[in-house]
Design an enzyme around this catalytic site. Sequence first.
Site, PDB file in Angstrom:
ATOM      1  N   GLY A 200       0.837  -1.189   0.000  1.00 13.34           N
ATOM      2  CA  GLY A 200       0.000   0.000   0.000  1.00 13.34           C
ATOM      3  C   GLY A 200       0.875   1.242   0.000  1.00 13.34           C
ATOM      4  O   GLY A 200       0.950   1.971   0.983  1.00 13.34           O
ATOM      5  N   ALA A 201       1.560   1.465  -1.133  1.00 13.61           N
ATOM      6  CA  ALA A 201       2.548   2.547  -1.197  1.00 13.61           C
ATOM      7  C   ALA A 201       1.905   3.856  -1.627  1.00 13.61           C
ATOM      8  O   ALA A 201       2.255   4.442  -2.651  1.00 13.61           O
ATOM      9  CB  ALA A 201       3.687   2.163  -2.145  1.00 13.61           C
TER      10      ALA A 201
ATOM     11  N   LYS B 185      -3.258   7.550  20.044  1.00  9.49           N
ATOM     12  CA  LYS B 185      -3.619   8.086  18.732  1.00  9.49           C
ATOM     13  C   LYS B 185      -5.098   7.854  18.437  1.00  9.49           C
ATOM     14  O   LYS B 185      -5.793   8.740  17.931  1.00  9.49           O
ATOM     15  CB  LYS B 185      -2.753   7.462  17.637  1.00  9.49           C
ATOM     16  CG  LYS B 185      -2.998   8.133  16.291  1.00  9.49           C
ATOM     17  CD  LYS B 185      -2.038   7.729  15.211  1.00  9.49           C
ATOM     18  CE  LYS B 185      -2.325   8.564  13.959  1.00  9.49           C
ATOM     19  NZ  LYS B 185      -1.687   8.035  12.766  1.00  9.49           N
TER      20      LYS B 185
END
Length: 324
Positions: free
Chosen positions: A7-8, A204
């Site tokens: 998943g670049a 987060k």
Amino acid sequence: MKVCIYGAGAIGGYLGVQLAQSGADVSLVARGAHLAAMQQNGLKLLIGDEERVVKVRATDKPSELGVQDFIIICLKAHSITGAIDAMKPLLGSHTRIVTAVNGVPYWYFYKHGNQFEGRTLESIDPGARQWNELGPERGIGCIVYPATELEGPGVVRHVYGDKFPVGEASGETTADVQNLSKLLEAAGLKAPILDRIRDEIWLKLWGNVCFNPISALTHATLDVIASDPATRALAKAMMLEAQAIGETFGVKFRVDVERRIEGARKVGAHKTSMLQDLERGRPMEIDPLVTVVQEMGRMTGIPTPAIDSVLGLVIQRAKVAGLY
């Protein structure tokens, strides 16, 4: 060590350039116009006024890449289950899966201890496919703090941040997590090894569970949400519900809720990822950031009225837009 970034996109592309420039044996899995641009012109990273361009192996056929030492998953969390079959040729007996995704990772209750040991979460891992087919023992946690944008096909812009804390589910400092940390730090990134990675996951998630859906509903930026009395109070109510759930699982929150909200306000006029997805017509990351907290609330018996209300509204908003 062989590293595949699965998943670049914006974050994955940033990691890919940094790793490639440090000499790592890295390959990228991507698709569409972004992949075509990387194959033709290389991958370009813009940091301030600087341009970094690398020629790195990029493909939409992971089976071409062979077994990897590390697979760094940078997909949106809701896309992972659909990629399991394509990912399998990358897996060997020693392969570790680094979950550089928002929200709660599929391996969360592996080596968790107490009555929740071995539980799976339907909202993020439907049918427990990730748990059963990728294996929780492969997982290494990774929190993504940088902000990046895909400026165009083959072009990633770095906005801020370089920190990717990592950690084992067990809290141990294993050789694998040490190798991963060294790999990332050699690439000019900060990758501290945490012995309580779940605390950082929740820190987060604590902001994501409220600021993301509120922003998608209001189209307001972080500074506005955290300053307006009504939306600030709603965010706080959602965060207090989430905190009660996290603490039931043994999570320790190292800042209080007011400080966490104030930190978001100071980020300024930033659009959350969920709002950006809505504006760009992309599937919205609701289940990994919000539904999962509701599901964990059901597991612990803790009521979540504020989260339930906002979740219902943002799911309806996404369905109307055809993005859920």
